[in-house]
Design an enzyme around this catalytic site. Structure first.
Site, PDB file in Angstrom:
ATOM      1  N   TYR A 117      -3.066  60.893  18.086  1.00 34.51           N
ATOM      2  CA  TYR A 117      -3.240  59.960  19.201  1.00 34.51           C
ATOM      3  C   TYR A 117      -2.596  60.499  20.488  1.00 34.51           C
ATOM      4  O   TYR A 117      -3.226  60.524  21.547  1.00 34.51           O
ATOM      5  CB  TYR A 117      -2.640  58.599  18.826  1.00 34.51           C
ATOM      6  N   LYS A 137      -4.427  61.608  24.059  1.00 39.49           N
ATOM      7  CA  LYS A 137      -4.164  61.022  25.378  1.00 39.49           C
ATOM      8  C   LYS A 137      -3.679  62.086  26.369  1.00 39.49           C
ATOM      9  O   LYS A 137      -3.903  61.984  27.572  1.00 39.49           O
ATOM     10  CB  LYS A 137      -3.175  59.866  25.250  1.00 39.49           C
TER      11      LYS A 137
HETATM   12  N1  LIG Z   1      -1.601  48.627  23.320  1.00 38.46           N
HETATM   13  C1  LIG Z   1      -0.803  49.626  23.660  1.00 38.46           C
HETATM   14  O1  LIG Z   1       0.417  49.624  23.373  1.00 38.46           O
HETATM   15  C2  LIG Z   1      -1.319  50.818  24.420  1.00 38.46           C
HETATM   16  C3  LIG Z   1      -0.405  51.697  25.029  1.00 38.46           C
HETATM   17  C4  LIG Z   1      -0.885  52.793  25.728  1.00 38.46           C
HETATM   18  C5  LIG Z   1      -2.256  52.999  25.826  1.00 38.46           C
HETATM   19  N2  LIG Z   1      -3.106  52.133  25.216  1.00 38.46           N
HETATM   20  C6  LIG Z   1      -4.537  52.383  25.351  1.00 38.46           C
HETATM   21  O2  LIG Z   1      -5.135  51.257  25.953  1.00 38.46           O
HETATM   22  C7  LIG Z   1      -6.448  51.069  25.422  1.00 38.46           C
HETATM   23  C8  LIG Z   1      -6.582  49.682  24.816  1.00 38.46           C
HETATM   24  O3  LIG Z   1      -5.512  49.452  23.913  1.00 38.46           O
HETATM   25  P1  LIG Z   1      -5.554  48.283  22.829  1.00 38.46           P
HETATM   26  O4  LIG Z   1      -4.163  48.087  22.376  1.00 38.46           O
HETATM   27  O5  LIG Z   1      -6.353  47.147  23.357  1.00 38.46           O
HETATM   28  O6  LIG Z   1      -6.366  49.083  21.700  1.00 38.46           O
HETATM   29  P2  LIG Z   1      -7.179  48.572  20.438  1.00 38.46           P
HETATM   30  O7  LIG Z   1      -7.151  49.671  19.456  1.00 38.46           O
HETATM   31  O8  LIG Z   1      -6.692  47.237  20.007  1.00 38.46           O
HETATM   32  O9  LIG Z   1      -8.633  48.361  21.038  1.00 38.46           O
HETATM   33  C9  LIG Z   1      -9.452  49.418  21.367  1.00 38.46           C
HETATM   34  C10 LIG Z   1     -10.875  48.923  21.444  1.00 38.46           C
HETATM   35  O10 LIG Z   1     -11.723  50.087  21.389  1.00 38.46           O
HETATM   36  C11 LIG Z   1     -12.786  49.792  20.500  1.00 38.46           C
HETATM   37  N3  LIG Z   1     -13.341  51.023  19.930  1.00 38.46           N
HETATM   38  C12 LIG Z   1     -12.843  51.764  18.917  1.00 38.46           C
HETATM   39  N4  LIG Z   1     -13.659  52.787  18.636  1.00 38.46           N
HETATM   40  C13 LIG Z   1     -14.709  52.686  19.510  1.00 38.46           C
HETATM   41  C14 LIG Z   1     -15.887  53.448  19.720  1.00 38.46           C
HETATM   42  N5  LIG Z   1     -16.171  54.518  18.962  1.00 38.46           N
HETATM   43  N6  LIG Z   1     -16.728  53.066  20.710  1.00 38.46           N
HETATM   44  C15 LIG Z   1     -16.462  51.981  21.451  1.00 38.46           C
HETATM   45  N7  LIG Z   1     -15.375  51.214  21.298  1.00 38.46           N
HETATM   46  C16 LIG Z   1     -14.506  51.567  20.328  1.00 38.46           C
HETATM   47  C17 LIG Z   1     -12.192  48.883  19.446  1.00 38.46           C
HETATM   48  O11 LIG Z   1     -13.197  48.149  18.755  1.00 38.46           O
HETATM   49  C18 LIG Z   1     -11.263  48.024  20.262  1.00 38.46           C
HETATM   50  O12 LIG Z   1     -11.911  46.853  20.739  1.00 38.46           O
HETATM   51  C19 LIG Z   1      -6.659  52.211  24.445  1.00 38.46           C
HETATM   52  O13 LIG Z   1      -7.244  53.293  25.122  1.00 38.46           O
HETATM   53  C20 LIG Z   1      -5.258  52.565  24.029  1.00 38.46           C
HETATM   54  O14 LIG Z   1      -5.159  53.886  23.558  1.00 38.46           O
HETATM   55  C21 LIG Z   1      -2.671  51.049  24.518  1.00 38.46           C
END
Ligand SMILES: NC(=O)c1ccc[n+]([C@@H]2O[C@H](COP(=O)([O-])OP(=O)(O)OC[C@H]3O[C@@H](n4cnc5c(N)ncnc54)[C@H](O)[C@@H]3O)[C@@H](O)[C@H]2O)c1
Length: 252
Positions: free
Chosen positions: A156, A160
């Site tokens: 992961y 990123k």
């Molecule tokens: N939540 C955190 O702590 C955090 C921190 C830093 C970065 N992020 C980034 O922010 C974004 C959102 O985070 P989150 O916590 O809501 O993540 P999450 O994993 O809960 O949600 C990600 C979404 O992407 C969708 N997804 C997965 N594979 C897919 C595909 N092949 N095509 C289309 N959609 C797809 C999932 O169904 C989900 O709705 C992500 O890019 C994550 O890496 C999150």
């Protein structure tokens, strides 16, 4: 008039979590939004419409070039173009911390296919529309873990890091078409999958909070101001940059 009145946006991975917050906030600022995910985005569309906004949903797998192209075609058909792309879809919330040597090659490849190649496929699909309009805002969602060198999620964190590298190189290639490409790097955020999943217990969440200058949990709404800034004309002379929004945990 909202800050994004007259604009058309796509938000990927927007069925839930932070992506849903980006989509509703962008719609509340007046943009028409296509929300996409591998899961149904119908509840998000309903929420946007109830609030008086315009949205349509589509099922998209960002790792498929055909699916990414169909997503862009749907936005063009529904609204007449695409001005803003938020590459938020990722494999994140359902991952479990593991020592790097315990990550199977297949899991590594799946994370890369969605988080890195998926971002590439969506940019590739949308860029002709933005080029022909001589305008575009691409916002790639990275992560503060890159700057921390966070352990136990090597696939992961590496993915990123690639998103940040891609943002920089793409900004140099797309500047000639007046397309801005920036990244947003959130800190650990209380999205549904973080709250409900098994990877983050209270001890881990508190340890993360203690690294911040602002000592509280980060909520999806904390990211909305930055995404609206990067999506709006306020950031028209900013490209290739990565904004960290994490309550002052990492500083770069
Ligand atoms: N939540 C955190 O702590 C955090 C921190 C830093 C970065 N992020 C980034 O922010 C974004 C959102 O985070 P989150 O916590 O809501 O993540 P999450 O994993 O809960 O949600 C990600 C979404 O992407 C969708 N997804 C997965 N594979 C897919 C595909 N092949 N095509 C289309 N959609 C797809 C999932 O169904 C989900 O709705 C992500 O890019 C994550 O890496 C999150």
């Amino acid at each position: 008039m909202g800050r994004l009145s007259g604009k058309i946006a796509i938000v990927t991975g927007a069925a839930q979590g932070i992506g849903a917050s980006y989509a509703t906030a962008i719609a509340a600022e007046g943009a028409k939004v296509l929300v996409s995910d591998i899961m149904s985005c119908d509840p998000v569309v309903e929420e946007i419409r109830k609030a008086g906004g315009e949205a349509v949903a589509t099922i998209t797998d960002v790792s498929s070039p055909e699916s990414a192209a169909a997503m862009v075609a749907k936005a063009v058909d529904a609204f007449g173009g695409v001005d803003i792309l938020v590459n938020n879809a990722a494999i994140f919330g359902k991952l479990t911390d593991k020592f790097f040597a315990d990550i199977e090659s297949l899991e590594w490849d799946n994370v890369m296919a969605v988080n890195v190649r998926g971002t590439f496929e969506c940019v590739k699909a949308v860029y002709p529309v933005m080029r022909d309009n001589n305008y575009g805002k691409i916002i790639n969602i990275a992560s503060g873990t890159v700057f921390k060198g966070a352990p136990n999620l090597l696939h992961y964190v590496t993915s990123k890091g690639a998103v940040i590298a891609m943002t920089r190189s793409l900004s140099r290639e797309l500047g000639q078409y007046n397309i801005c490409v920036n990244a947003l790097a959130p800190g650990l955020t209380m999205s549904e999958n973080v709250v409900a999943g098994s990877n983050y217990n209270a001890e881990k969440l508190d340890a993360n909070r203690s690294t911040r200058a602002l000592k509280r949990y980060q909520e999806p709404r904390d990211l909305v101001g930055a995404v609206l800034f990067l999506a709006s004309s306020d950031s028209d002379f900013m490209t290739g940059q990565t904004m960290v929004v994490d309550g002052g945990s990492v500083m770069h």
